[in-house]
Design an enzyme around this catalytic site. Structure first.
Site, mmCIF file in Angstrom:
data_model
loop_
_atom_site.group_PDB
_atom_site.id
_atom_site.type_symbol
_atom_site.label_atom_id
_atom_site.label_comp_id
_atom_site.label_asym_id
_atom_site.label_seq_id
_atom_site.Cartn_x
_atom_site.Cartn_y
_atom_site.Cartn_z
ATOM 1 N N VAL A 83 -7.604 18.698 -0.216
ATOM 2 C CA VAL A 83 -7.410 19.266 -1.554
ATOM 3 C C VAL A 83 -7.579 20.786 -1.525
ATOM 4 O O VAL A 83 -6.748 21.533 -2.045
ATOM 5 C CB VAL A 83 -8.391 18.615 -2.562
ATOM 6 C CG1 VAL A 83 -8.396 19.368 -3.890
ATOM 7 C CG2 VAL A 83 -8.000 17.168 -2.795
ATOM 8 N N LYS A 121 -13.338 5.206 -2.487
ATOM 9 C CA LYS A 121 -14.533 5.984 -2.827
ATOM 10 C C LYS A 121 -14.644 6.182 -4.345
ATOM 11 O O LYS A 121 -15.715 6.042 -4.933
ATOM 12 C CB LYS A 121 -14.411 7.344 -2.120
ATOM 13 C CG LYS A 121 -15.414 8.390 -2.519
ATOM 14 C CD LYS A 121 -15.268 9.639 -1.676
ATOM 15 C CE LYS A 121 -14.119 10.525 -2.092
ATOM 16 N NZ LYS A 121 -14.318 11.380 -3.235
ATOM 17 N N CYS A 128 -9.625 8.391 -1.113
ATOM 18 C CA CYS A 128 -9.824 8.551 -2.556
ATOM 19 C C CYS A 128 -10.073 7.249 -3.302
ATOM 20 O O CYS A 128 -11.134 7.074 -3.891
ATOM 21 C CB CYS A 128 -8.618 9.261 -3.154
ATOM 22 S SG CYS A 128 -8.289 10.809 -2.326
ATOM 23 N N ARG A 173 -8.805 7.596 7.254
ATOM 24 C CA ARG A 173 -9.979 7.202 6.478
ATOM 25 C C ARG A 173 -9.681 5.953 5.639
ATOM 26 O O ARG A 173 -8.712 5.915 4.895
ATOM 27 C CB ARG A 173 -10.448 8.361 5.596
ATOM 28 C CG ARG A 173 -11.140 9.443 6.416
ATOM 29 C CD ARG A 173 -11.507 10.636 5.576
ATOM 30 N NE ARG A 173 -10.335 11.360 5.129
ATOM 31 C CZ ARG A 173 -10.377 12.410 4.323
ATOM 32 N NH1 ARG A 173 -11.538 12.835 3.859
ATOM 33 N NH2 ARG A 173 -9.269 13.030 3.965
ATOM 34 N N GLY A 204 0.939 -5.321 -0.798
ATOM 35 C CA GLY A 204 0.780 -5.137 0.643
ATOM 36 C C GLY A 204 -0.626 -5.464 1.095
ATOM 37 O O GLY A 204 -1.283 -6.351 0.534
ATOM 38 N N LYS A 256 -10.150 12.049 -14.155
ATOM 39 C CA LYS A 256 -9.863 11.884 -12.725
ATOM 40 C C LYS A 256 -10.287 10.494 -12.227
ATOM 41 O O LYS A 256 -9.504 9.766 -11.613
ATOM 42 C CB LYS A 256 -10.584 12.983 -11.929
ATOM 43 C CG LYS A 256 -10.531 12.829 -10.448
ATOM 44 C CD LYS A 256 -9.133 13.011 -9.896
ATOM 45 C CE LYS A 256 -9.115 12.658 -8.430
ATOM 46 N NZ LYS A 256 -7.881 12.949 -7.777
HETATM 47 C C1 UGA Z 1 -4.526 9.230 -4.579
HETATM 48 C C2 UGA Z 1 -3.857 9.487 -5.934
HETATM 49 O O1 UGA Z 1 -2.547 8.907 -5.957
HETATM 50 C C3 UGA Z 1 -3.742 10.978 -6.225
HETATM 51 O O2 UGA Z 1 -3.224 11.180 -7.533
HETATM 52 C C4 UGA Z 1 -5.156 11.603 -6.139
HETATM 53 O O3 UGA Z 1 -5.103 13.004 -6.333
HETATM 54 C C5 UGA Z 1 -5.739 11.318 -4.758
HETATM 55 O O4 UGA Z 1 -5.791 9.891 -4.558
HETATM 56 C C6 UGA Z 1 -7.130 11.912 -4.731
HETATM 57 O O5 UGA Z 1 -7.974 11.470 -5.519
HETATM 58 O O6 UGA Z 1 -7.348 12.901 -4.013
HETATM 59 P P1 UGA Z 1 -3.721 9.320 -2.014
HETATM 60 O O7 UGA Z 1 -5.027 8.667 -1.698
HETATM 61 O O8 UGA Z 1 -3.293 10.518 -1.231
HETATM 62 O O9 UGA Z 1 -3.677 9.775 -3.567
HETATM 63 O O10 UGA Z 1 -2.578 8.243 -1.806
HETATM 64 P P2 UGA Z 1 -1.713 7.258 -2.730
HETATM 65 O O11 UGA Z 1 -0.294 7.584 -2.535
HETATM 66 O O12 UGA Z 1 -2.202 7.183 -4.109
HETATM 67 O O13 UGA Z 1 -2.003 5.869 -1.997
HETATM 68 C C7 UGA Z 1 -3.314 5.324 -1.941
HETATM 69 C C8 UGA Z 1 -3.288 3.970 -1.258
HETATM 70 O O14 UGA Z 1 -2.651 2.989 -2.083
HETATM 71 C C9 UGA Z 1 -2.523 3.945 0.066
HETATM 72 O O15 UGA Z 1 -3.219 3.163 1.003
HETATM 73 C C10 UGA Z 1 -1.194 3.290 -0.285
HETATM 74 O O16 UGA Z 1 -0.579 2.655 0.807
HETATM 75 C C11 UGA Z 1 -1.646 2.310 -1.342
HETATM 76 N N1 UGA Z 1 -0.583 1.901 -2.291
HETATM 77 C C12 UGA Z 1 0.009 2.806 -3.093
HETATM 78 C C13 UGA Z 1 -0.220 0.563 -2.356
HETATM 79 O O17 UGA Z 1 -0.759 -0.299 -1.633
HETATM 80 N N2 UGA Z 1 0.741 0.190 -3.258
HETATM 81 C C14 UGA Z 1 1.342 1.078 -4.073
HETATM 82 O O18 UGA Z 1 2.218 0.649 -4.877
HETATM 83 C C15 UGA Z 1 0.971 2.424 -3.994
#
Ligand code: UGA
Length: 440
Positions: free
Chosen positions: A11, A271, A268, A335, A261, A212
């Site tokens: 970030v 946690k 994120c 992570r 999945g 958030k």
């Molecule tokens: C997430 C949030 O989407 C961001 O908005 C936020 O800023 C960030 O956390 C944070 O708090 O810093 P991120 O962890 O980078 O972002 O990734 P995501 O794209 O949200 O995916 C999170 C997890 O959910 C991944 O393991 C992904 O594979 C999974 N996921 C996502 C699914 O299993 N199904 C989905 O439909 C979408």
């Protein structure tokens, strides 16, 4: 504006680079001297599409620099963002040690009005605690040196960017949330973000902090919801892909975050869900719904492993090929990657694991034992008794599956992301197992 960013993780670094790109003068700070050394050599310590390019161009334009001293960087800044880590403690609460340390070090160097902005994800009321920590340090300093009182404001400005699309997300936000206590701080933050021309939502500090946690928890809930639906689909003979599509066209539901999945991972969601459950409990409310979100997420991994065990029958000494290790595509972040639990569970049964990931192998090597890491997907397939698709990297879509079929010992694919077309693979002679798609 002169801006300091304390903490150069995902970030912090993306925020710093992007704020420089929109015209501010930014100093990124980290107490890890190795990381700062690397950044000074114009190398990004993380894999994030587009980040290194912007890093180089902004350093050359003299809008971006790097330091290890918080006090020094804060001194010349008008706005200081705290973007340090807030890891989970054993009880699920966020560990705010680094936030407090940053606040105190900022106060050490303050000699004029500053806006101190919390960008790290923190529980409600952290802003107030930062304010208190700064006030305490300032009064200690004043007592010793008899300096004059310095004004400051604390604000909350949660970040919503995703790893893998961080730059695009930062530059094109759905909204920017700022939680402030004064018009002066509001104006400064409006000025910071003016070039982005984004929708700005101004709230009090506690509400911004809750926005958030509630946003991440809601998204995690959406994922667990569709994952629970996928379990039912498998049992009653429905196709979760069609169910998700049918639901997603309702604007009130929306299509995003309905991919079933092996569950969510990353630094994120796990946690933040833990921290929100903990905060709720502390405030006197039992957030059972979120606890179940967590359970569903854990069960997705377990039921995936069970499906593999049932199909392979004897797992011991079987060679299992793994495509993808990072917690999602376009990142090297390991992570809380679902791949970790799945691989370890299969190793416990005696499986031999071979794996390939386009970016995450160096980080995976640090956390996974007894895995044979190979140079590409075809090496993974060679002699494997089955393949697991654990991360949806685009390059895995373009594989030559005829060749994969020939290389494998048994042509079985377990698709943990519903990434492949089941019918197409079956036509090529594969036995295919997805999640919630048994009826396809
Ligand atoms: C997430 C949030 O989407 C961001 O908005 C936020 O800023 C960030 O956390 C944070 O708090 O810093 P991120 O962890 O980078 O972002 O990734 P995501 O794209 O949200 O995916 C999170 C997890 O959910 C991944 O393991 C992904 O594979 C999974 N996921 C996502 C699914 O299993 N199904 C989905 O439909 C979408």
């Amino acid at each position: 504006m002169n801006i300091a960013i304390i903490g150069s993780g995902y970030v912090g670094l993306v925020t710093g680079v992007c704020l420089a790109e929109i015209g501010h003068k930014v100093t990124c700070v980290d107490n890890n001297a190795e990381k700062i050394k690397l950044l000074k050599k114009l190398k990004s310590p993380i894999y994030e599409p587009g980040l290194e390019f912007l890093l180089k161009s902004n350093v050359r334009k003299k809008r971006l620099s790097f330091l290890t001293s918080v006090t020094q960087a804060s001194k010349k800044a008008d706005v200081i963002f705290i973007a340090v880590g807030t890891p989970s403690r054993k009880d699920g609460d966020a560990d705010l040690t680094y936030v407090e340390k940053a606040a105190c070090e900022i106060a050490e160097g303050m000699d004029s009005y500053k806006v101190i902005v919390e960008k790290s994800t923190v529980p409600a009321q952290t802003g107030k605690r930062i304010e208190r920590a700064i006030n305490l340090t300032l009064s200690k300093r004043n007592k010793n040196k008899k300096t004059k009182r310095i004004d400051f404001d604390v604000a909350s400005n949660p970040e919503f960017l995703r790893e893998g699309s961080a730059i695009t997300d930062f530059m094109n936000p759905d909204r920017i949330v700022i939680g402030v206590q004064s018009k002066r701080a509001e104006k400064m933050l409006r000025d910071v973000y003016k070039p982005l021309k984004a929708r700005l939502i101004v709230t009090d500090m506690n509400s911004a902090e809750i926005i958030k946690h509630a946003s991440n928890s809601f998204l995690a809930t959406k994922i667990s919801f569709i994952n629970a639906v996928s379990q039912i689909c498998d049992r009653v003979g429905a196709n979760v892909l069609e169910v998700a599509e049918g639901m997603g066209f309702d604007k009130r539901i929306g299509k995003e975050f309905l991919s079933s999945g092996i569950g969510y991972g990353g630094s994120c969601f796990p946690k933040d869900v833990d921290a929100f459950v903990h905060l709720s409990q502390k405030s006197g409310y039992d957030f059972d719904l979120l606890k179940e979100v967590r359970n569903v997420n854990e069960n997705q991994k377990k039921s995936f492993v069970k499906m593999i065990e049932e199909s392979l029958w004897i797992v011991k000494n079987k060679t299992i090929g793994v495509l993808g290790l990072s917690f999602k595509s376009n990142t090297d972040d390991m992570r809380n990657a679902p791949s970790l639990d799945i691989i370890r569970a299969l190793q416990k049964e005696g499986a031999k694991i071979k794996a390939y990931d386009p970016q995450a192998m160096p980080k995976a090597k640090e956390v996974l034992k007894s895995v044979k890491f190979v140079k590409d997907a075809y090496e993974v397939a060679k002699g494997a008794d089955c393949l697991l698709l654990l991360t949806e990297w685009e390059e895995f879509k373009k594989l030559n599956f005829r060749k994969i079929h020939q290389l494998m010992n048994h042509a079985l694919i377990f698709d943990g992301r519903n990434f492949y077309d089941k019918k197409q693979l079956e036509k090529l002679g594969f036995e295919y197992f997805g999640i919630g798609t048994a009826s396809v």
